[in-house]
Structures are given as C-alpha cells and as structure tokens.
Motif scaffolding. Sequence first.
Motif, PDB file in Angstrom:
ATOM      1  N   ALA A 113       0.841  -1.208   0.000  1.00 38.78           N
ATOM      2  CA  ALA A 113       0.000   0.000   0.000  1.00 38.78           C
ATOM      3  C   ALA A 113       0.865   1.242   0.000  1.00 38.78           C
ATOM      4  N   LYS A 114       1.970   1.200   0.799  1.00 38.83           N
ATOM      5  CA  LYS A 114       2.879   2.349   0.827  1.00 38.83           C
ATOM      6  C   LYS A 114       3.568   2.543  -0.509  1.00 38.83           C
ATOM      7  N   ALA A 115       3.965   1.436  -1.120  1.00 37.75           N
ATOM      8  CA  ALA A 115       4.657   1.524  -2.407  1.00 37.75           C
ATOM      9  C   ALA A 115       3.758   2.124  -3.458  1.00 37.75           C
ATOM     10  N   VAL A 116       2.460   1.734  -3.429  1.00 37.22           N
ATOM     11  CA  VAL A 116       1.525   2.278  -4.419  1.00 37.22           C
ATOM     12  C   VAL A 116       1.365   3.769  -4.231  1.00 37.22           C
ATOM     13  N   ALA A 117       1.260   4.191  -2.930  1.00 35.54           N
ATOM     14  CA  ALA A 117       1.081   5.613  -2.664  1.00 35.54           C
ATOM     15  C   ALA A 117       2.305   6.403  -3.103  1.00 35.54           C
ATOM     16  N   LYS A 118       3.483   5.829  -2.849  1.00 32.04           N
ATOM     17  CA  LYS A 118       4.717   6.530  -3.194  1.00 32.04           C
ATOM     18  C   LYS A 118       4.871   6.699  -4.703  1.00 32.04           C
ATOM     19  N   ASN A 119       4.510   5.686  -5.438  1.00 35.85           N
ATOM     20  CA  ASN A 119       4.747   5.702  -6.875  1.00 35.85           C
ATOM     21  C   ASN A 119       3.497   6.025  -7.689  1.00 35.85           C
ATOM     22  N   LYS A 120       2.484   6.564  -7.027  1.00 35.40           N
ATOM     23  CA  LYS A 120       1.237   6.875  -7.716  1.00 35.40           C
ATOM     24  C   LYS A 120       1.495   7.883  -8.842  1.00 35.40           C
ATOM     25  N   PRO A 121       1.061   7.581 -10.077  1.00 41.47           N
ATOM     26  CA  PRO A 121       1.256   8.516 -11.186  1.00 41.47           C
ATOM     27  C   PRO A 121       0.536   9.839 -10.917  1.00 41.47           C
ATOM     28  N   SER A 122       1.166  10.929 -11.251  1.00 40.36           N
ATOM     29  CA  SER A 122       0.581  12.246 -10.994  1.00 40.36           C
ATOM     30  C   SER A 122       0.924  13.200 -12.124  1.00 40.36           C
ATOM     31  N   ALA A 123      -0.106  13.746 -12.763  1.00 39.49           N
ATOM     32  CA  ALA A 123       0.109  14.714 -13.840  1.00 39.49           C
ATOM     33  C   ALA A 123       0.778  15.977 -13.308  1.00 39.49           C
ATOM     34  N   ILE A 124       0.416  16.369 -12.087  1.00 42.12           N
ATOM     35  CA  ILE A 124       0.984  17.590 -11.506  1.00 42.12           C
ATOM     36  C   ILE A 124       2.480  17.411 -11.254  1.00 42.12           C
ATOM     37  N   LYS A 125       2.865  16.242 -10.736  1.00 42.72           N
ATOM     38  CA  LYS A 125       4.290  15.983 -10.487  1.00 42.72           C
ATOM     39  C   LYS A 125       5.068  15.910 -11.804  1.00 42.72           C
ATOM     40  N   ASP A 126       4.491  15.256 -12.812  1.00 41.59           N
ATOM     41  CA  ASP A 126       5.140  15.209 -14.128  1.00 41.59           C
ATOM     42  C   ASP A 126       5.365  16.619 -14.656  1.00 41.59           C
ATOM     43  N   PHE A 127       4.382  17.484 -14.490  1.00 41.67           N
ATOM     44  CA  PHE A 127       4.439  18.857 -14.996  1.00 41.67           C
ATOM     45  C   PHE A 127       5.549  19.649 -14.301  1.00 41.67           C
ATOM     46  N   ILE A 128       5.564  19.592 -12.959  1.00 40.00           N
ATOM     47  CA  ILE A 128       6.550  20.359 -12.196  1.00 40.00           C
ATOM     48  C   ILE A 128       7.966  19.826 -12.437  1.00 40.00           C
ATOM     49  N   ALA A 129       8.128  18.505 -12.337  1.00 42.38           N
ATOM     50  CA  ALA A 129       9.457  17.910 -12.509  1.00 42.38           C
ATOM     51  C   ALA A 129       9.966  18.092 -13.934  1.00 42.38           C
ATOM     52  N   GLY A 130       9.075  18.038 -14.914  1.00 38.05           N
ATOM     53  CA  GLY A 130       9.466  18.288 -16.301  1.00 38.05           C
ATOM     54  C   GLY A 130      10.003  19.691 -16.491  1.00 38.05           C
ATOM     55  N   GLY A 131       9.386  20.673 -15.822  1.00 38.17           N
ATOM     56  CA  GLY A 131       9.877  22.049 -15.894  1.00 38.17           C
ATOM     57  C   GLY A 131      11.270  22.192 -15.318  1.00 38.17           C
ATOM     58  N   VAL A 132      11.520  21.524 -14.194  1.00 39.00           N
ATOM     59  CA  VAL A 132      12.859  21.541 -13.580  1.00 39.00           C
ATOM     60  C   VAL A 132      13.881  20.925 -14.535  1.00 39.00           C
ATOM     61  N   GLY A 133      13.522  19.787 -15.134  1.00 40.04           N
ATOM     62  CA  GLY A 133      14.421  19.139 -16.086  1.00 40.04           C
ATOM     63  C   GLY A 133      14.723  20.018 -17.285  1.00 40.04           C
ATOM     64  N   GLY A 134      13.737  20.754 -17.734  1.00 41.69           N
ATOM     65  CA  GLY A 134      13.929  21.632 -18.890  1.00 41.69           C
ATOM     66  C   GLY A 134      14.914  22.750 -18.630  1.00 41.69           C
ATOM     67  N   VAL A 135      14.821  23.373 -17.463  1.00 41.82           N
ATOM     68  CA  VAL A 135      15.762  24.440 -17.110  1.00 41.82           C
ATOM     69  C   VAL A 135      17.188  23.880 -17.058  1.00 41.82           C
ATOM     70  N   CYS A 136      17.340  22.685 -16.490  1.00 40.93           N
ATOM     71  CA  CYS A 136      18.669  22.041 -16.449  1.00 40.93           C
ATOM     72  C   CYS A 136      19.207  21.800 -17.859  1.00 40.93           C
ATOM     73  N   THR A 137      18.327  21.439 -18.771  1.00 40.05           N
ATOM     74  CA  THR A 137      18.726  21.177 -20.164  1.00 40.05           C
ATOM     75  C   THR A 137      19.307  22.414 -20.826  1.00 40.05           C
ATOM     76  N   VAL A 138      18.616  23.543 -20.696  1.00 38.83           N
ATOM     77  CA  VAL A 138      19.063  24.772 -21.365  1.00 38.83           C
ATOM     78  C   VAL A 138      20.397  25.250 -20.804  1.00 38.83           C
ATOM     79  N   VAL A 139      20.516  25.266 -19.495  1.00 34.29           N
ATOM     80  CA  VAL A 139      21.756  25.738 -18.873  1.00 34.29           C
ATOM     81  C   VAL A 139      22.946  24.896 -19.327  1.00 34.29           C
ATOM     82  N   ALA A 140      22.734  23.588 -19.435  1.00 39.20           N
ATOM     83  CA  ALA A 140      23.834  22.691 -19.810  1.00 39.20           C
ATOM     84  C   ALA A 140      24.141  22.712 -21.302  1.00 39.20           C
ATOM     85  N   GLY A 141      23.124  22.954 -22.142  1.00 42.13           N
ATOM     86  CA  GLY A 141      23.311  22.731 -23.573  1.00 42.13           C
ATOM     87  C   GLY A 141      23.267  23.913 -24.509  1.00 42.13           C
ATOM     88  N   HIS A 142      22.954  25.124 -24.021  1.00 41.44           N
ATOM     89  CA  HIS A 142      22.742  26.230 -24.959  1.00 41.44           C
ATOM     90  C   HIS A 142      23.972  26.642 -25.775  1.00 41.44           C
TER      91      HIS A 142
END
Length: 313
Positions: A10-39
């Motif tokens: 039950a804990k594992a399911v809660a921890k790894n529950k898919p979330s559109a909001i988390k995908d959105f926020i974490a994707g934004g963080v990843g994008g900023v890292c991409t530009v700084v490293a690759g521009h």
Amino acid sequence: MSNEEAVPPAKAVAKNKPSAIKDFIAGGVGGVCTVVAGHPLDTIKVRLQTMPKPLPGEPPMFKGTFDCLTQTVRKEGIFGLYKGMGAPIVGVAPIFAVCFLGFGVGKRLQQKHPDEELTYFQLFKAGLLAGVFTTAIMAPGERIKCLLQIQQESSVADRKYKGPVDVAKQLYREGGIRSVYRGTGATLLRDMPASGMYFMTYEWLQRLLTPAGKDRSDMSVGRTIFAGGMAGIFNWAVAIPPDVLKSRLQTAPEGMYPNGARDVVRQIVKEEGVMSLYKGFTPIMLRAFPANAACFLGYEVAIKVLNWAAPGL
C-alpha cells in the motif's frame, strides 16, 4: 500477520502513484537544467546549419564545430555562445513541463490499470503525443531563438534584433501571428518522432539498468545520467534532418520558401546534397548527452523531492 504484510504494498503504491501535476513540475525543472547545460553548443549548431553556401573558390564561413566555437568567442566573447537563451529559458519550463505531462498522459491513455507495464511501442506512441503537446509552445520560441543565434555583430547597436521581445514584435509587425509561428509544421515533423524515440530509449535503459528486485527510484545518479544522456543521443539521431529544415525555414527571408519545408528540402538536396541535412551533427551530439543527462537527472530529483514533500499530490 496478513495485515502487516499488506502494509508495504500500500505504501509503495502511494509513493509511486502517477501524478500529472508531479510530471508537470518535474518536467519544468528538467527543462531548465537542459538549457543551462546545452545552450552554447545549440548556438554553434544553429550557426552551422544556417551559414550561407560559399561562392565558388571561397571558403565556408565556418570550417567546422571548433572553428565556429573559436570564431564566436573571439568576436563576441563567451557570452556570444549564450545568445538567444532568453527565449528558451522563459519558455523551457512550460515546454518541458508540457512534454513530460504529455508523455504521462500518453502512457495513462494506454494503460488498463496504473501499474501496467507498457510495451516499447506503446511508450514510443506516448512520446509522440508529448511531441504534439510541446509544438504550440516550442515553434515560436525556436524561431525567436534561431534568429538571435545567427546574429554575429559584436556591437548591440548593429544588430537587427535587440532581444527576444524585440524579435517577437518585429515578426508580428512583418507578418502577423503566422510569421511568429513559421516553421510549426517542421517543428512537429521533428518533435513527434524524436520525442517518441527519446522517452522510449530512456524507459528501456531505466528497465535495463534498474538493479534486480528494486524500483527505478533506487537507480544511482550515474545510471540516471547515462540513461538520460543516451536518450538525448537517440532523440537527436532521429531529429537532425527535420531540425536542419526547421532552422533554415525559420531564419529565411519572408517568401523565400512559399511551400514551407518541402521547398527547403528540395533546395538543400539539390544544391548541397543529402548529407547537408546532417549539418550541425557534431555540436548536436556533443550537446545531446550532457544536456539530456541534466534534464532527466533534474526530473528524477524533482520527482523524489515531490514524492517526499507532497506524497498525495
């Protein structure tokens, strides 16, 4: 005993529950890292892709990646490599946020239940959807970025465009919203298959590199960096030809290519040969690994932080 055994899943399911909001926020963080490293290498790529064909007997503007790098730094200083970064930095967080959101939506649309493991082809299709999601934001930002990157005047006063906002204003004045969004079809042609390959490769390597009996969240930083970097290389192996078309189309004078990408590919193949569709290969591949390693590392770290700070999000 049975109740105690039921708690860990039950804990594992809660921890790894898919979330559109988390995908959105974490994707934004990843994008900023991409530009700084690759521009910086992205600037070199665009300059190589858009340099004019030399006249008979004349040397090319740049002999290759290193020559472009040294000329840019000598004439414009180190910050010349960061020209046009304002547009992607402003747009990259929402672009990558939407990209990772689109991939998450694409996966969930194909899953019968949240824990179902998708096939690699299904992951590729989810990546295709991510490419569709990002194009509306990506296309105008790419046009603005490319126009700023090809400016080589050392003096600000001599430049046609003073910055991202000035580019947007001038493009709108010259041709309205259609001018701002020129190259949208070529961007879609690049981003759909490339995003499919991007996410499919990352998921494949994640499964391959995850220690036996453990979750992907247990992967080491080194393995995450390797998986993200290789995903970037596979992404660009697919994306380079349509990226050349997009760069040429988005930086060409108004009316030069009335039929869009079709005219561009005909002209390039006729005048410069098929291999010209791979211009910028070296800086692209040099950039692909560190930029995308930074992206996925940023994404995975952000997901872990969100799972810890807001498990119910």
